[in-house]
Design an enzyme around this catalytic site. Structure first.
Site, short mmCIF file in Angstrom:
data_model
loop_
_atom_site.label_atom_id
_atom_site.label_comp_id
_atom_site.label_asym_id
_atom_site.label_seq_id
_atom_site.Cartn_x
_atom_site.Cartn_y
_atom_site.Cartn_z
N LYS A 111 0.86 -1.19 0.00
CA LYS A 111 0.00 0.00 0.00
C LYS A 111 0.89 1.22 0.00
O LYS A 111 2.00 1.20 0.54
CB LYS A 111 -0.88 0.01 1.25
CG LYS A 111 -2.07 0.94 1.16
CD LYS A 111 -3.11 0.37 0.21
CE LYS A 111 -4.50 0.69 0.55
NZ LYS A 111 -5.48 -0.23 0.02
N1 GLU Z 1 -7.18 -0.18 -3.46
C1 GLU Z 1 -7.91 -1.38 -3.68
C2 GLU Z 1 -7.95 -2.20 -2.40
O1 GLU Z 1 -7.71 -1.69 -1.32
C3 GLU Z 1 -7.41 -2.15 -4.90
C4 GLU Z 1 -6.06 -2.72 -4.76
C5 GLU Z 1 -5.54 -3.38 -6.04
O2 GLU Z 1 -6.28 -3.59 -6.97
O3 GLU Z 1 -4.34 -3.65 -6.06
O4 GLU Z 1 -8.30 -3.35 -2.42
#
Ligand code: GLU
Length: 425
Positions: A111
């Site tokens: 993240k």
């Molecule tokens: N931001 C989204 C989540 O928290 C998508 C993450 C992704 O597709 O890598 O799941």
């Protein structure tokens, strides 16, 4: 031997660790794996200097955290929000490890984000911010290394800037390096709607498991961005009545049901895609938090973390909560809601449609071959329904709630692969 447990001053990270330890202890996870998985593999902090439109220079703080790459490249969004910090990203990164594991996609958890307020930036400033950030995190991202995606405050446009910046730096396009791109530029049909569709599907599967018809259910949805809006649309298509929606401009409440097409038209006509000025017969405008407490059967918090806490959890009227956002319920609130008999579908199951859609996009990027939207959607529904059933059945068999069941199933897969690989690096 006394075992020290990692704690954190940051509320989100502390609650991510508590959830992890709680499930790990219950499943008897070996201490060495508990120690290993309670830490992140990599925490990167970068300065992101941006020349603002007025000629001044502002330096923003950016982060990219990789909790685990045990199952594959790190995977997870990049958020643009004033509250972004390293520990918060670490918590969300850990959550991505469990989400990818539970979803059955070949990724670890990551993240990132930039501490900024995108609503106050011009498009040009945002582009410079996105491109400089992409260049600064370039050494640790890649198709087989770490594959970021959209999150709060980012979307297709930012993914294009990121991908294009790295293509320019490396002298060749690497389409699978970021997901959540628009179909026009290496994206996948259906990815934009995937998270909301998946969230709604989890809600509908829960109703099916309980023998409740969607037509008999009144729904409240917090957040009308990418996740909340498509959750609403999918639920309406299934026959449910949406009695409340909200965004940063307030709650819009109508016991006879909100016209979701009209709400979509409203955000499309607003320069910042807001519900501001949304009005229809019988619809009342309430305060920001009211959406969580209105009279309804099913609540979908699809905005930010920690919105249901020990101050308001007691006042929730919904019988079922499906977590569209990451971490919207604090551990204290979780206990209060459990005591009230509220059934909760946890975030990393409910909102995994986004990362499953990302996986489909990545697969298409690797193949250079694109699927029709129907193929994307039918595969997504199939995976979401299967994963919901697995967690539901596991919870019944082990006599635990769905969050604990989801954690246990997710941790087990990561633990098994860690065991296979050993702790070399
Ligand atoms: N931001 C989204 C989540 O928290 C998508 C993450 C992704 O597709 O890598 O799941």
């Amino acid at each position: 031997m006394s075992v020290t447990r990692r704690t954190a001053a940051n509320e989100l990270l502390d609650s991510a660790l508590k959830n992890f330890y709680g499930a790990a202890e219950e499943m008897g996870l070996p201490e060495k794996l508990m120690t290993l998985l309670s830490h992140s593999e990599r925490r990167l902090e970068v300065s992101v200097p941006v020349e603002m439109d007025d000629g001044s220079v502002q330096v923003f703080k950016g982060f990219r955290i990789q909790h685990s790459t045990a199952l594959g490249p790190a995977k997870g969004g990049i958020r643009f929000h004033p509250d972004v910090d390293a520990d918060g990203c670490e918590a969300l990164s850990m959550l991505m490890t469990w989400k990818c594991s539970l979803a059955g996609v070949p990724y670890g958890g990551g993240k990132g984000g930039i501490s900024c307020d995108p609503l106050t930036l011009s498009k040009k400033e945002k582009e410079r911010l996105a491109r400089t950030y992409a260049a600064r995190i370039a050494p640790i991202v890649g198709t087989w290394q770490d594959v970021p995606a959209p999150d709060v405050g980012t979307g297709e446009q930012e993914m294009v800037w990121f991908t294009d910046t790295l293509a320019k730096l490396r002298g060749q396009i690497e389409p699978g390096i970021f997901t959540g791109k628009p179909p026009l530029y290496w994206g996948s049909q259906g990815r934009t709607e995937a998270t909301g569709r998946g969230v709604a599907t989890c809600g509908l599967e829960l109703l099916k498991a309980l023998g409740v018809k969607p037509e008999d259910v009144r729904v409240a949805i917090q957040g009308f961005g990418n996740v909340g809006s498509y959750t609403a649309k999918t639920l309406v298509e299934a026959g449910a009545k949406i009695v409340a929606i909200s965004d940063v401009t307030g709650t819009y409440y109508s016991p006879k049901g909100i016209d979701i097409d009209k709400a979509f038209a409203q955000i499309q006509s607003h320069p910042k895609r807001m519900l501001e000025c949304f009005a229809e017969d019988g619809c009342e405008k309430l305060g920001l938090e009211d959406v969580l407490l209105v009279d309804c059967d099913m609540l979908f918090p699809c905005a930010l973390e920690g919105v249901l806490n020990n101050e308001n959890a007691n006042k929730v009227k919904a019988k079922y909560i499906v977590e569209g956002a990451n971490g919207p319920i604090t551990p204290d609130a979780d206990k209060i809601l459990a005591d009230k008999g509220v059934i909760i579908v946890p975030d990393f199951l409910a909102n995994s449609g986004g990362v499953i859609g990302s996986y489909f996009e990545w697969v298409q990027n690797l193949q250079g071959f694109f699927w029709a939207e129907e193929e994307h959607n039918s595969r997504l529904m199939h995976v979401m329904k299967g994963n919901f059933k697995r967690v539901w059945d596991y919870a019944q068999t082990k006599n635990v709630d769905m969050r604990r069941a989801a954690f246990m199933a997710a941790i087990q897969r990561v633990a098994d692969v860690e065991d296979l690989r050993g702790i070399f690096l």
